[in-house]
Write a protein that holds these residues in place. Sequence first.
Motif: not given
Length: 118
Positions: A100-118
């Motif tokens: 099993l080859h396991a890896s993880a990465e934590v990064r910042d979302l780009d400043a352009s990130y937006r979301k909505f909930e409907a």
Amino acid sequence: MPQITVDYSADLADDFDRPGFAKALHEATVEIAAAKPPACKTRFRRTEDVVVGPETEGHAHVHVHLALLSGRTDETKARLTEATLDLVRKYVKAAEGVVLHASAEVRDLDASYRKFEA
């Protein structure tokens, strides 16, 4: 936020407690990175083929991408990465003889990130 994506080998489908992993990872993300529980979203992407070096068999992989709003320290990101890998060890059981080859990465979302909930 956070946006979590987990790529995993198809061979692990029966040996990976995905709901348990996601719940535990959400809890760790809340505790370590001060995320809000309802904001944690995880999607799983099954990978059909894995090639490691010259090998096409005997290997499996899990890679976890965690994208957070900016502002977390490198230390916080490293702690979350290590916690993520500990959870992979707990929730993924590769078949005997499979590496099993396991890896993880934590990064910042780009400043352009937006979301909505409907």
